[in-house]
Design an enzyme around this catalytic site. Structure first.
Site, PDB file in Angstrom:
ATOM      1  N   ALA A  32     -23.439  10.713-119.793  1.00 37.73           N
ATOM      2  CA  ALA A  32     -22.548   9.591-119.430  1.00 37.73           C
ATOM      3  C   ALA A  32     -21.396   9.543-120.444  1.00 37.73           C
ATOM      4  O   ALA A  32     -21.125   8.521-121.074  1.00 37.73           O
ATOM      5  CB  ALA A  32     -23.307   8.267-119.367  1.00 37.73           C
ATOM      6  N   LEU A  33     -20.753  10.673-120.573  1.00 37.73           N
ATOM      7  CA  LEU A  33     -19.804  10.876-121.675  1.00 37.73           C
ATOM      8  C   LEU A  33     -18.526  10.062-121.505  1.00 37.73           C
ATOM      9  O   LEU A  33     -18.045   9.844-120.393  1.00 37.73           O
ATOM     10  CB  LEU A  33     -19.445  12.363-121.775  1.00 37.73           C
ATOM     11  CG  LEU A  33     -20.636  13.307-121.979  1.00 37.73           C
ATOM     12  CD1 LEU A  33     -20.148  14.758-122.080  1.00 37.73           C
ATOM     13  CD2 LEU A  33     -21.455  12.931-123.202  1.00 37.73           C
ATOM     14  N   HIS A  34     -17.993   9.625-122.649  1.00 34.30           N
ATOM     15  CA  HIS A  34     -16.721   8.901-122.665  1.00 34.30           C
ATOM     16  C   HIS A  34     -15.901   9.431-123.841  1.00 34.30           C
ATOM     17  O   HIS A  34     -16.337  10.350-124.550  1.00 34.30           O
ATOM     18  CB  HIS A  34     -16.963   7.394-122.770  1.00 34.30           C
ATOM     19  CG  HIS A  34     -17.916   7.004-123.875  1.00 34.30           C
ATOM     20  ND1 HIS A  34     -17.633   7.193-125.206  1.00 34.30           N
ATOM     21  CD2 HIS A  34     -19.160   6.461-123.835  1.00 34.30           C
ATOM     22  CE1 HIS A  34     -18.636   6.764-125.943  1.00 34.30           C
ATOM     23  NE2 HIS A  34     -19.599   6.332-125.140  1.00 34.30           N
ATOM     24  N   GLU A  35     -14.735   8.820-124.060  1.00 34.66           N
ATOM     25  CA  GLU A  35     -13.828   9.314-125.111  1.00 34.66           C
ATOM     26  C   GLU A  35     -14.480   9.320-126.506  1.00 34.66           C
ATOM     27  O   GLU A  35     -14.090  10.107-127.363  1.00 34.66           O
ATOM     28  CB  GLU A  35     -12.545   8.475-125.150  1.00 34.66           C
ATOM     29  CG  GLU A  35     -11.492   8.889-124.134  1.00 34.66           C
ATOM     30  CD  GLU A  35     -10.967  10.318-124.325  1.00 34.66           C
ATOM     31  OE1 GLU A  35     -10.706  10.729-125.472  1.00 34.66           O
ATOM     32  OE2 GLU A  35     -10.818  11.023-123.312  1.00 34.66           O
ATOM     33  N   GLY A  36     -15.439   8.417-126.726  1.00 28.15           N
ATOM     34  CA  GLY A  36     -16.137   8.415-128.014  1.00 28.15           C
ATOM     35  C   GLY A  36     -16.868   9.741-128.223  1.00 28.15           C
ATOM     36  O   GLY A  36     -16.766  10.376-129.285  1.00 28.15           O
ATOM     37  N   HIS A  37     -17.608  10.166-127.192  1.00 31.00           N
ATOM     38  CA  HIS A  37     -18.293  11.459-127.285  1.00 31.00           C
ATOM     39  C   HIS A  37     -17.271  12.591-127.445  1.00 31.00           C
ATOM     40  O   HIS A  37     -17.481  13.532-128.216  1.00 31.00           O
ATOM     41  CB  HIS A  37     -19.095  11.742-126.014  1.00 31.00           C
ATOM     42  CG  HIS A  37     -20.207  10.781-125.746  1.00 31.00           C
ATOM     43  ND1 HIS A  37     -20.172   9.879-124.715  1.00 31.00           N
ATOM     44  CD2 HIS A  37     -21.392  10.589-126.377  1.00 31.00           C
ATOM     45  CE1 HIS A  37     -21.294   9.173-124.714  1.00 31.00           C
ATOM     46  NE2 HIS A  37     -22.053   9.579-125.717  1.00 31.00           N
ATOM     47  N   GLN A 148     -19.828   6.424-135.499  1.00 33.75           N
ATOM     48  CA  GLN A 148     -20.042   5.268-136.384  1.00 33.75           C
ATOM     49  C   GLN A 148     -20.500   4.031-135.617  1.00 33.75           C
ATOM     50  O   GLN A 148     -21.061   3.112-136.200  1.00 33.75           O
ATOM     51  CB  GLN A 148     -18.741   4.992-137.158  1.00 33.75           C
ATOM     52  CG  GLN A 148     -18.705   3.723-137.974  1.00 33.75           C
ATOM     53  CD  GLN A 148     -19.757   3.702-139.092  1.00 33.75           C
ATOM     54  OE1 GLN A 148     -20.217   4.755-139.545  1.00 33.75           O
ATOM     55  NE2 GLN A 148     -20.166   2.518-139.511  1.00 33.75           N
ATOM     56  N   GLN A 153     -28.244   3.961-136.771  1.00 33.23           N
ATOM     57  CA  GLN A 153     -28.774   5.297-136.429  1.00 33.23           C
ATOM     58  C   GLN A 153     -28.337   6.325-137.480  1.00 33.23           C
ATOM     59  O   GLN A 153     -29.118   7.198-137.879  1.00 33.23           O
ATOM     60  CB  GLN A 153     -28.259   5.687-135.043  1.00 33.23           C
ATOM     61  CG  GLN A 153     -28.486   7.134-134.647  1.00 33.23           C
ATOM     62  CD  GLN A 153     -28.206   7.382-133.172  1.00 33.23           C
ATOM     63  OE1 GLN A 153     -29.016   7.064-132.331  1.00 33.23           O
ATOM     64  NE2 GLN A 153     -27.070   7.976-132.852  1.00 33.23           N
TER      65      GLN A 153
HETATM   66  O1  PAF Z   1     -26.668   8.296-130.024  1.00 34.04           O
HETATM   67  C1  PAF Z   1     -27.233   8.770-129.016  1.00 34.04           C
HETATM   68  O2  PAF Z   1     -26.633   8.983-127.949  1.00 34.04           O
HETATM   69  C2  PAF Z   1     -28.705   9.095-129.090  1.00 34.04           C
HETATM   70  O3  PAF Z   1     -29.398   8.160-129.858  1.00 34.04           O
HETATM   71  C3  PAF Z   1     -28.987  10.535-129.596  1.00 34.04           C
HETATM   72  C4  PAF Z   1     -28.499  10.716-131.022  1.00 34.04           C
HETATM   73  C5  PAF Z   1     -28.285  11.530-128.679  1.00 34.04           C
HETATM   74  C6  PAF Z   1     -30.484  10.816-129.563  1.00 34.04           C
HETATM   75  O4  PAF Z   1     -31.007  10.722-128.285  1.00 34.04           O
END
Ligand code: PAF
Length: 279
Positions: A32-37, A148, A153
């Site tokens: 579910a990718l967005h600009e952050g990814h 961040q 995490q």
């Molecule tokens: O930050 C996330 O999207 C998840 O916690 C990760 C690091 C991919 C682990 O499933």
């Protein structure tokens, strides 16, 4: 772009890359990718010779009443985005591949895993550290890239890397926001138009904290009160936590003299959102 579904294929492709002495970067995601990814992917692209992205909605980091079932799964769109970013390899295993029946080994970073989101979501960080350490074993990246926005995490993963001597360098990229300040999150897709407007209160509250700090406020309890006043503007938004903590240990601090992480989590409708600022 290679799309691999099995651990064996991925281990062997990544071993070959490392054998050729090419720097391998990993961006772990749940899709579910967005600009952050994509900002993580771009950072990996600029630092590494080869970029791998994992897409895996990890069941062990979701509580029994959380959104594992409805978490957005947009694999084809994710692949198209990653192809455009010049990603070399996608690792997209099934749940059975990652957790074959009988799997009973977990990685737990004691202490920090019970703070902030770990306090609200018992077991969450145990699931994160388990899956991320598995990904590190499978891919063997030289560098791994995280955002961040998930500040707690990062603290948990840094400690895991240190405690287990994982030979990987963690790189953290800044929060990416919409024009109006909303921190990007895959869960923003759950928000109705009205909730989307209400959700802006998280960023507004953190901005007020930054303003108060700029004017000289140092007391954590006063800063927390400042955020509560802003949250009161949106009575439908339910605060999960507001915390002023040591950015390395996630322990509450009485004041921000030595720097602090100010983190908030809140439910907008049924959607739990998080945001933070480092002072
Ligand atoms: O930050 C996330 O999207 C998840 O916690 C990760 C690091 C991919 C682990 O499933």
């Amino acid at each position: 772009m290679l799309i691999l579904k099995t651990i064996a294929e991925t281990q062997s492709a990544c071993a070959q890359i490392r054998g050729e002495e090419r720097i391998l970067g990993l961006v772990p995601t749940m899709g579910a990718l967005h600009e952050g990814h994509l900002s993580l992917v771009r950072a990996a692209r600029s630092e590494c010779d080869v970029v791998a992205v994992s897409i895996f909605v990890n069941p062990t980091q979701f509580g029994p009443n959380e959104d594992f079932g409805k978490y957005p799964r947009t694999f084809d769109e994710d692949c198209a985005l990653l192809e455009r970013e010049g990603v070399d390899l996608i690792f997209a295993p099934t749940v059975e591949e990652m957790y074959p029946s009988g799997a009973s080994t977990f990685v737990l970073v004691e202490g920090v895993s019970e703070r902030l989101d770990g306090a609200s979501r018992p077991g969450h960080f145990r699931g994160v550290t388990t899956v991320v350490s598995k990904l590190f074993h499978i891919v063997g990246p030289h560098m791994a890239f995280f955002g961040q926005k998930d500040a707690a995490q990062i603290v948990v993963l840094r400690k895991m890397v240190r405690d287990l001597n994982c030979p990987v360098h963690l790189i953290v990229q800044p929060i990416v926001r919409e024009m109006d300040g909303l921190a990007l999150s895959s869960r923003n897709r759950y928000l109705s138009e009205k909730e989307r407007r209400q959700a802006l209160v998280l960023h507004r509250a953190l901005q007020k904290v930054e303003e108060a700090v700029a004017l000289g406020e140092k007391s954590s309890s006063k800063l927390i009160e400042t955020t509560r006043v802003v949250f009161a503007e949106e009575p439908d938004v339910r605060i999960d936590y507001i915390a002023v903590v040591n950015p390395d240990t996630l322990e509450n601090v009485p004041d921000i003299k030595d720097g602090a992480l100010v983190a908030v989590a809140a439910f907008v409708g049924t959607t739990r959102l998080i945001d933070n600022t480092v002072i």
